[in-house]
Scaffold this motif. Structure first.
Motif, PDB file in Angstrom:
ATOM      1  N   LEU A 117       0.826  -1.202   0.000  1.00  0.00           N
ATOM      2  CA  LEU A 117       0.000   0.000   0.000  1.00  0.00           C
ATOM      3  C   LEU A 117       0.866   1.260   0.000  1.00  0.00           C
ATOM      4  O   LEU A 117       0.507   2.272  -0.596  1.00  0.00           O
ATOM      5  CB  LEU A 117      -0.944  -0.006   1.208  1.00  0.00           C
ATOM      6  CG  LEU A 117      -2.054  -1.058   1.175  1.00  0.00           C
ATOM      7  CD1 LEU A 117      -2.847  -1.046   2.470  1.00  0.00           C
ATOM      8  CD2 LEU A 117      -2.989  -0.829  -0.008  1.00  0.00           C
ATOM      9  N   VAL A 118       2.016   1.195   0.668  1.00  0.00           N
ATOM     10  CA  VAL A 118       2.958   2.316   0.618  1.00  0.00           C
ATOM     11  C   VAL A 118       3.481   2.491  -0.805  1.00  0.00           C
ATOM     12  O   VAL A 118       3.563   3.613  -1.328  1.00  0.00           O
ATOM     13  CB  VAL A 118       4.136   2.082   1.584  1.00  0.00           C
ATOM     14  CG1 VAL A 118       5.183   3.191   1.427  1.00  0.00           C
ATOM     15  CG2 VAL A 118       3.650   2.036   3.024  1.00  0.00           C
ATOM     16  N   THR A 119       3.827   1.380  -1.448  1.00  0.00           N
ATOM     17  CA  THR A 119       4.311   1.444  -2.827  1.00  0.00           C
ATOM     18  C   THR A 119       3.242   1.998  -3.755  1.00  0.00           C
ATOM     19  O   THR A 119       3.551   2.768  -4.679  1.00  0.00           O
ATOM     20  CB  THR A 119       4.743   0.041  -3.308  1.00  0.00           C
ATOM     21  OG1 THR A 119       5.666  -0.514  -2.365  1.00  0.00           O
ATOM     22  CG2 THR A 119       5.408   0.109  -4.673  1.00  0.00           C
ATOM     23  N   MET A 120       1.988   1.628  -3.516  1.00  0.00           N
ATOM     24  CA  MET A 120       0.889   2.167  -4.325  1.00  0.00           C
ATOM     25  C   MET A 120       0.755   3.674  -4.128  1.00  0.00           C
ATOM     26  O   MET A 120       0.469   4.407  -5.089  1.00  0.00           O
ATOM     27  CB  MET A 120      -0.424   1.478  -3.948  1.00  0.00           C
ATOM     28  CG  MET A 120      -0.533   0.057  -4.459  1.00  0.00           C
ATOM     29  SD  MET A 120      -2.086  -0.703  -3.919  1.00  0.00           S
ATOM     30  CE  MET A 120      -2.231  -2.013  -5.120  1.00  0.00           C
ATOM     31  N   ALA A 121       0.949   4.144  -2.900  1.00  0.00           N
ATOM     32  CA  ALA A 121       0.885   5.589  -2.649  1.00  0.00           C
ATOM     33  C   ALA A 121       2.015   6.301  -3.392  1.00  0.00           C
ATOM     34  O   ALA A 121       1.810   7.375  -3.971  1.00  0.00           O
ATOM     35  CB  ALA A 121       0.987   5.861  -1.145  1.00  0.00           C
ATOM     36  N   PHE A 122       3.205   5.698  -3.392  1.00  0.00           N
ATOM     37  CA  PHE A 122       4.329   6.271  -4.132  1.00  0.00           C
ATOM     38  C   PHE A 122       4.041   6.275  -5.635  1.00  0.00           C
ATOM     39  O   PHE A 122       4.362   7.230  -6.341  1.00  0.00           O
ATOM     40  CB  PHE A 122       5.603   5.475  -3.836  1.00  0.00           C
ATOM     41  CG  PHE A 122       6.823   5.986  -4.550  1.00  0.00           C
ATOM     42  CD1 PHE A 122       7.303   7.262  -4.314  1.00  0.00           C
ATOM     43  CD2 PHE A 122       7.490   5.179  -5.468  1.00  0.00           C
ATOM     44  CE1 PHE A 122       8.433   7.738  -4.977  1.00  0.00           C
ATOM     45  CE2 PHE A 122       8.612   5.635  -6.138  1.00  0.00           C
ATOM     46  CZ  PHE A 122       9.081   6.917  -5.884  1.00  0.00           C
ATOM     47  N   ASP A 123       3.405   5.200  -6.105  1.00  0.00           N
ATOM     48  CA  ASP A 123       3.012   5.113  -7.510  1.00  0.00           C
ATOM     49  C   ASP A 123       2.075   6.256  -7.884  1.00  0.00           C
ATOM     50  O   ASP A 123       2.241   6.902  -8.936  1.00  0.00           O
ATOM     51  CB  ASP A 123       2.342   3.760  -7.759  1.00  0.00           C
ATOM     52  CG  ASP A 123       1.707   3.661  -9.135  1.00  0.00           C
ATOM     53  OD1 ASP A 123       2.432   3.399 -10.109  1.00  0.00           O
ATOM     54  OD2 ASP A 123       0.471   3.855  -9.235  1.00  0.00           O
ATOM     55  N   ARG A 124       1.083   6.530  -7.037  1.00  0.00           N
ATOM     56  CA  ARG A 124       0.147   7.628  -7.308  1.00  0.00           C
ATOM     57  C   ARG A 124       0.855   8.984  -7.237  1.00  0.00           C
ATOM     58  O   ARG A 124       0.541   9.902  -8.012  1.00  0.00           O
ATOM     59  CB  ARG A 124      -1.011   7.590  -6.309  1.00  0.00           C
ATOM     60  CG  ARG A 124      -1.929   6.388  -6.432  1.00  0.00           C
ATOM     61  CD  ARG A 124      -2.586   6.305  -7.807  1.00  0.00           C
ATOM     62  NE  ARG A 124      -1.740   5.639  -8.785  1.00  0.00           N
ATOM     63  CZ  ARG A 124      -1.844   5.772 -10.097  1.00  0.00           C
ATOM     64  NH1 ARG A 124      -2.750   6.602 -10.603  1.00  0.00           N
ATOM     65  NH2 ARG A 124      -1.040   5.113 -10.913  1.00  0.00           N
ATOM     66  N   TYR A 125       1.813   9.110  -6.316  1.00  0.00           N
ATOM     67  CA  TYR A 125       2.563  10.363  -6.205  1.00  0.00           C
ATOM     68  C   TYR A 125       3.332  10.644  -7.495  1.00  0.00           C
ATOM     69  O   TYR A 125       3.290  11.757  -8.030  1.00  0.00           O
ATOM     70  CB  TYR A 125       3.524  10.297  -5.017  1.00  0.00           C
ATOM     71  CG  TYR A 125       4.633  11.310  -5.082  1.00  0.00           C
ATOM     72  CD1 TYR A 125       4.379  12.665  -4.826  1.00  0.00           C
ATOM     73  CD2 TYR A 125       5.932  10.927  -5.422  1.00  0.00           C
ATOM     74  CE1 TYR A 125       5.399  13.602  -4.909  1.00  0.00           C
ATOM     75  CE2 TYR A 125       6.952  11.860  -5.501  1.00  0.00           C
ATOM     76  CZ  TYR A 125       6.684  13.201  -5.242  1.00  0.00           C
ATOM     77  OH  TYR A 125       7.685  14.135  -5.337  1.00  0.00           O
ATOM     78  N   VAL A 126       4.045   9.652  -8.002  1.00  0.00           N
ATOM     79  CA  VAL A 126       4.831   9.846  -9.225  1.00  0.00           C
ATOM     80  C   VAL A 126       3.900  10.111 -10.409  1.00  0.00           C
ATOM     81  O   VAL A 126       4.173  10.976 -11.253  1.00  0.00           O
ATOM     82  CB  VAL A 126       5.718   8.614  -9.502  1.00  0.00           C
ATOM     83  CG1 VAL A 126       6.461   8.773 -10.823  1.00  0.00           C
ATOM     84  CG2 VAL A 126       6.706   8.407  -8.360  1.00  0.00           C
ATOM     85  N   ALA A 127       2.771   9.368 -10.486  1.00  0.00           N
ATOM     86  CA  ALA A 127       1.846   9.528 -11.605  1.00  0.00           C
ATOM     87  C   ALA A 127       1.256  10.934 -11.670  1.00  0.00           C
ATOM     88  O   ALA A 127       1.014  11.468 -12.756  1.00  0.00           O
ATOM     89  CB  ALA A 127       0.718   8.498 -11.498  1.00  0.00           C
ATOM     90  N   ILE A 128       1.062  11.563 -10.515  1.00  0.00           N
ATOM     91  CA  ILE A 128       0.426  12.888 -10.485  1.00  0.00           C
ATOM     92  C   ILE A 128       1.466  14.011 -10.448  1.00  0.00           C
ATOM     93  O   ILE A 128       1.328  15.024 -11.143  1.00  0.00           O
ATOM     94  CB  ILE A 128      -0.523  12.983  -9.270  1.00  0.00           C
ATOM     95  CG1 ILE A 128      -1.719  12.048  -9.469  1.00  0.00           C
ATOM     96  CG2 ILE A 128      -1.000  14.419  -9.058  1.00  0.00           C
ATOM     97  CD1 ILE A 128      -2.616  11.918  -8.266  1.00  0.00           C
ATOM     98  N   CYS A 129       2.507  13.838  -9.648  1.00  0.00           N
ATOM     99  CA  CYS A 129       3.472  14.919  -9.447  1.00  0.00           C
ATOM    100  C   CYS A 129       4.610  14.927 -10.467  1.00  0.00           C
ATOM    101  O   CYS A 129       5.233  15.970 -10.685  1.00  0.00           O
ATOM    102  CB  CYS A 129       4.057  14.837  -8.036  1.00  0.00           C
ATOM    103  SG  CYS A 129       2.808  15.030  -6.738  1.00  0.00           S
TER     104      CYS A 129
END
Length: 312
Positions: A117-129
């Motif tokens: 779930l932490v990796t998924m949050a990082f994935d969303r961060y990179v995808a948006i930011c």
């Protein structure tokens, strides 16, 4: 119930009592248990099958979904088959080693899922930011490495829990008022000094969950800051929509876990069967809901599922 003719300090078998106070309703409780378990298996294996078959889904986000599906299958399978054997056949006996093995795999899978779930949050961060560099920062190989790190961390943190419990002296014919082997419940069955066990279990839980929630919070703090800098409301909705599924999955995972853990340690006024039902909902409901959430919110996965359903 058969006697075991064991020494008071070295039993070979424990008794899992199911849901205390609701023994007469075990057969009825087994209906939602088995139904939810079968549905969750079908859903998660469907996600694994579709992602494996569809070349267009061989992307980091869908690899993460497969990793999440595997831990969902692991978490529910560690608990439900034994619980159903208690409900259906009154098969309450479990060896000490079997109990500790179940505990190890259950909590390793849960800790691994938290890392995913932490990796998924990082994935969303990179995808948006940083969307232009997404393909270079997060490759399938990088996701696999992060997943392996999460698995190794889980094993290293969880392994001492059953090893420390194995050293404790237990009374003969210990009855654990639970459907599965849980560290605090086992500590209560021991007449030895459990301070080290309790301290390690509490510290490990706080470190894993605390660190993971901090990293997730940091990721979403940066996401929110980046989104608020965008003037377009349409872009706002699109950005937040990409995070909705992950936020729902996080809430489903962490809220029941934290509530169950807190009530188990500090909720002495809560009935025992409420404790046990909450603990079972934690291993039953998220594995069933996670594929539904991502199936509904992820267009590519939804379209591929629709294609396979239409073929049937």
């Amino acid at each position: 119930m058969t006697g075991f003719n064991l020494t008071a300090s070295n039993p070979s078998t424990f008794i899992l009592n199911g849901i205390p106070g609701l023994e007469a309703a075990h057969i009825w409780i087994s209906v939602p248990f088995s139904t939810i378990y079968i549905i969750s298996l079908l859903e998660n294996f469907t996600v694994l099958f579709i992602v494996r078959k569809e070349q267009t889904l061989h992307k980091p986000m869908f690899l993460l979904l497969c990793m999440l599906a595997l831990t969902d299958i692991g978490i529910s399978t560690c608990v439900v088959p034994k619980a159903l054997s208690i409900f259906w056949f009154c098969s309450k006996e479990i060896t000490v080693d079997g109990c500790l093995t179940q505990m190890f795999f259950l909590y390793s899978a849960a800790a691994t899922q938290s890392a995913f779930l932490v990796t998924m949050a990082f994935d969303r961060y990179v995808a948006i930011c940083d969307p232009l560099r997404y393909a270079t920062i997060l490759t399938n190989t990088q996701i696999a490495k992060l997943g392996l790190v999460g698995l190794i961390r889980a094993v290293l943190f969880v392994l001492p829990v059953p090893l420390l419990l194995r050293r404790l002296p237990f009374c003969t014919n210990c009855v654990i008022p639970h459907t599965y082997c849980e560290p605090i419940a086992m500590m209560k069955m021991s007449f030895g000094d459990t301070r080290v066990n309790r301290t390690y279990t509490l510290v490990t839980s706080l470190v894993i969950i605390g660190l993971d929630l901090t990293l997730i919070g940091l990721s979403y703090g940066l996401i929110i800051r980046a989104v608020l800098r965008i003037s377009s409301k349409k872009a706002h909705r699109k950005a937040f929509n990409t995070c909705t599924a992950h936020i729902c999955v996080m809430l489903i995972y962490y809220m029941p876990f934290l509530f169950s853990a807190l009530t188990h340690r500090f909720g002495q006024g809560i009935a025992a069967h409420v404790h046990i039902l909450l603990a079972n909902l934690y291993v039953l409901v998220p594995p069933m809901l996670n594929p539904i959430i991502y199936g509904v919110k992820t267009k590519e996965l939804r379209d591929k599922m629709g294609k396979y359903i239409c073929r049937m």
